[in-house]
Design a protein around this motif. Structure first.
Motif, PDB file in Angstrom:
ATOM      1  N   SER A   5       6.786  -8.303   5.851  1.00  0.00           N
ATOM      2  CA  SER A   5       5.311  -8.071   5.837  1.00  0.00           C
ATOM      3  C   SER A   5       4.839  -7.132   6.829  1.00  0.00           C
ATOM      4  CB  SER A   5       4.693  -9.582   5.764  1.00  0.00           C
ATOM      5  OG  SER A   5       5.019  -9.917   7.042  1.00  0.00           O
ATOM      6  N   GLN A   6       5.807  -6.639   7.682  1.00  0.00           N
ATOM      7  CA  GLN A   6       5.390  -5.755   8.798  1.00  0.00           C
ATOM      8  C   GLN A   6       6.401  -4.627   9.155  1.00  0.00           C
ATOM      9  OE1 GLN A   6       2.300  -6.105  10.475  1.00  0.00           O
ATOM     10  NE2 GLN A   6       1.914  -8.084   9.152  1.00  0.00           N
ATOM     11  N   HIS A   7       6.159  -3.509   9.227  1.00  0.00           N
ATOM     12  CA  HIS A   7       7.036  -2.451   9.138  1.00  0.00           C
ATOM     13  C   HIS A   7       6.506  -1.479  10.283  1.00  0.00           C
ATOM     14  CE1 HIS A   7      10.610   0.117   8.349  1.00  0.00           C
ATOM     15  NE2 HIS A   7       9.523   1.238   8.481  1.00  0.00           N
ATOM     16  N   LEU A 138       4.397   5.029  12.681  1.00  0.00           N
ATOM     17  CA  LEU A 138       3.452   4.327  12.238  1.00  0.00           C
ATOM     18  C   LEU A 138       3.670   2.515  12.019  1.00  0.00           C
ATOM     19  CD1 LEU A 138       2.435   6.308   9.030  1.00  0.00           C
ATOM     20  CD2 LEU A 138       1.303   6.419  11.197  1.00  0.00           C
ATOM     21  N   HIS A 139       2.533   1.928  12.078  1.00  0.00           N
ATOM     22  CA  HIS A 139       2.738   0.418  11.847  1.00  0.00           C
ATOM     23  C   HIS A 139       2.153   0.152  10.376  1.00  0.00           C
ATOM     24  CE1 HIS A 139       3.384  -3.698  12.736  1.00  0.00           C
ATOM     25  NE2 HIS A 139       2.363  -3.938  12.161  1.00  0.00           N
ATOM     26  N   VAL A 140       2.948  -0.480   9.610  1.00  0.00           N
ATOM     27  CA  VAL A 140       2.324  -0.732   8.146  1.00  0.00           C
ATOM     28  C   VAL A 140       2.345  -2.332   7.944  1.00  0.00           C
ATOM     29  CG1 VAL A 140       2.809  -0.768   5.773  1.00  0.00           C
ATOM     30  CG2 VAL A 140       3.628   1.287   7.321  1.00  0.00           C
ATOM     31  N   ASP A 141       1.390  -2.852   7.846  1.00  0.00           N
ATOM     32  CA  ASP A 141       0.897  -3.963   7.923  1.00  0.00           C
ATOM     33  C   ASP A 141       0.604  -4.650   6.229  1.00  0.00           C
ATOM     34  OD1 ASP A 141      -0.207  -6.818   7.736  1.00  0.00           O
ATOM     35  OD2 ASP A 141      -1.611  -6.000   9.509  1.00  0.00           O
ATOM     36  N   LEU A 142       1.652  -5.002   5.820  1.00  0.00           N
ATOM     37  CA  LEU A 142       1.546  -5.638   4.300  1.00  0.00           C
ATOM     38  C   LEU A 142       0.598  -6.710   4.246  1.00  0.00           C
ATOM     39  CD1 LEU A 142       2.295  -4.643   1.594  1.00  0.00           C
ATOM     40  CD2 LEU A 142       4.593  -6.061   1.772  1.00  0.00           C
ATOM     41  N   ASN A 144      -2.307  -7.313   5.522  1.00  0.00           N
ATOM     42  CA  ASN A 144      -3.616  -6.932   5.628  1.00  0.00           C
ATOM     43  C   ASN A 144      -3.962  -5.665   5.058  1.00  0.00           C
ATOM     44  OD1 ASN A 144      -4.820  -9.151   7.254  1.00  0.00           O
ATOM     45  ND2 ASN A 144      -3.450  -8.462   8.652  1.00  0.00           N
ATOM     46  N   CYS A 145      -2.742  -4.979   4.435  1.00  0.00           N
ATOM     47  CA  CYS A 145      -2.822  -3.729   3.644  1.00  0.00           C
ATOM     48  C   CYS A 145      -3.505  -2.654   4.786  1.00  0.00           C
ATOM     49  CB  CYS A 145      -3.442  -3.986   2.296  1.00  0.00           C
ATOM     50  SG  CYS A 145      -2.642  -4.921   0.982  1.00  0.00           S
ATOM     51  N   ARG A 146      -2.796  -2.418   5.952  1.00  0.00           N
ATOM     52  CA  ARG A 146      -3.439  -1.533   6.679  1.00  0.00           C
ATOM     53  C   ARG A 146      -2.341  -0.512   7.349  1.00  0.00           C
ATOM     54  NH1 ARG A 146      -8.751  -1.549   6.247  1.00  0.00           N
ATOM     55  NH2 ARG A 146      -8.947  -0.097   8.178  1.00  0.00           N
ATOM     56  N   ILE A 147      -2.546   0.657   7.612  1.00  0.00           N
ATOM     57  CA  ILE A 147      -1.533   1.596   8.040  1.00  0.00           C
ATOM     58  C   ILE A 147      -2.084   2.054   9.645  1.00  0.00           C
ATOM     59  CG2 ILE A 147      -0.336   3.765   7.891  1.00  0.00           C
ATOM     60  CD1 ILE A 147      -0.789   3.530   4.925  1.00  0.00           C
ATOM     61  N   ARG A 148      -1.568   1.831  10.614  1.00  0.00           N
ATOM     62  CA  ARG A 148      -2.137   2.030  12.079  1.00  0.00           C
ATOM     63  C   ARG A 148      -1.081   2.963  12.925  1.00  0.00           C
ATOM     64  NH1 ARG A 148      -2.652  -3.348  11.348  1.00  0.00           N
ATOM     65  NH2 ARG A 148      -4.836  -4.079  10.847  1.00  0.00           N
ATOM     66  N   GLU A 151      -5.154   5.226  17.388  1.00  0.00           N
ATOM     67  CA  GLU A 151      -6.658   4.864  17.101  1.00  0.00           C
ATOM     68  C   GLU A 151      -6.771   4.989  15.372  1.00  0.00           C
ATOM     69  OE1 GLU A 151      -9.338   6.961  19.330  1.00  0.00           O
ATOM     70  OE2 GLU A 151      -8.826   5.881  21.124  1.00  0.00           O
ATOM     71  N   LEU A 152      -5.809   5.673  14.857  1.00  0.00           N
ATOM     72  CA  LEU A 152      -5.886   5.874  13.431  1.00  0.00           C
ATOM     73  C   LEU A 152      -5.499   4.205  12.866  1.00  0.00           C
ATOM     74  CD1 LEU A 152      -6.040   7.877  11.215  1.00  0.00           C
ATOM     75  CD2 LEU A 152      -3.421   8.233  11.253  1.00  0.00           C
ATOM     76  N   ASP A 153      -6.395   4.059  11.714  1.00  0.00           N
ATOM     77  CA  ASP A 153      -6.480   2.817  10.954  1.00  0.00           C
ATOM     78  C   ASP A 153      -6.832   3.052   9.750  1.00  0.00           C
ATOM     79  OD1 ASP A 153      -6.653   0.439   9.929  1.00  0.00           O
ATOM     80  OD2 ASP A 153      -7.385  -0.648  11.867  1.00  0.00           O
ATOM     81  N   VAL A 154      -5.866   3.178   8.776  1.00  0.00           N
ATOM     82  CA  VAL A 154      -5.993   3.329   7.289  1.00  0.00           C
ATOM     83  C   VAL A 154      -5.652   2.213   6.387  1.00  0.00           C
ATOM     84  CG1 VAL A 154      -5.204   4.867   5.542  1.00  0.00           C
ATOM     85  CG2 VAL A 154      -5.300   5.846   7.801  1.00  0.00           C
TER      86      VAL A 154
END
Length: 200
Positions: A5-7, A138-142, A144-148, A151-154
């Motif tokens: 769930s987190q990468h 990059l941190h990929v949060d499955l 919450n469906c966010r890429i960080r 300060e970049l948060d997509v």
């Protein structure tokens, strides 16, 4: 297949539209046994000038070794349905591909092999490409469906069923088996209502 769930991983930018499955792994390599690994075939022809690796190609640049996140452009993975395209990505260490659009069969194959096809807007794809002038973690949060990254948060989207499969490490058979109790109840009800359709 292990779920996740987190990468967090090194990301590289490939701002090329329409990278299809024949470019991801040319057909002439698909007779090789998977046990030998398909990583060496990933984007084989795009990465080379003649017989030599092109040092300016994003995956060949200094600092790109060990990347596990690929930020691509629209229509990534279109073309034929070859699952080997995902094998090549997976064997090369990629667990996430981010793009504004994907070939649908490619997306299904990716999820079934533990690779996230993260769908982002064109604007956010451009923001990511800009941030990745050099490889960045990059941190990929499955969850919450966010890429960080800093300060970049997509945000990204993925079909909820495919998201569940990735988190649990399921393929299509596992997904079906997760409904075993409901399937058994349905069969029991149908058998009571229409017993003549069941053989002894």
């Amino acid at each position: 297949m292990a779920g996740w769930s987190q990468h967090e991983g090194l990301a590289v930018s490939l701002p090329v539209e329409g990278v299809d499955t024949d470019q991801l792994i040319p057909a002439r390599f698909m007779s090789a046994p998977r046990s030998e690994g398909y990583d060496k075939f990933l984007l084989h022809d795009m990465r080379r000038k003649g017989d030599e690796l092109d040092p300016d190609f994003p995956l060949n640049r200094d600092g790109a070794d060990g990347a596990s996140v690929l930020v691509a452009a629209r229509n990534f993975g279109g073309g034929s349905s070859r699952e080997a395209a995902v094998y090549a990505l997976y064997d090369a260490g990629f667990r996430v591909v981010i793009a504004p659009s994907f070939g649908d069969i490619f997306s299904g194959n990716a999820v079934n092999n533990g690779v996230l096809p993260a769908l982002v807007s064109e604007t956010d794809a451009e923001r990511l490409h800009t941030a990745l002038a050099e490889p960045v973690t990059l941190h990929v949060d499955l969850d919450n469906c966010r890429i960080r990254a800093g300060e970049l948060d997509v945000p990204f989207t993925i079909d909820p069923v495919r998201r569940t499969k990735l988190i649990n490490g399921w393929d299509d058979i596992d997904l079906t088996q997760s409904h075993a109790e409901d399937i058994a109840k349905f069969r029991e009800r149908v058998a009571a209502e229409r017993p003549w359709i069941f053989l002894d």
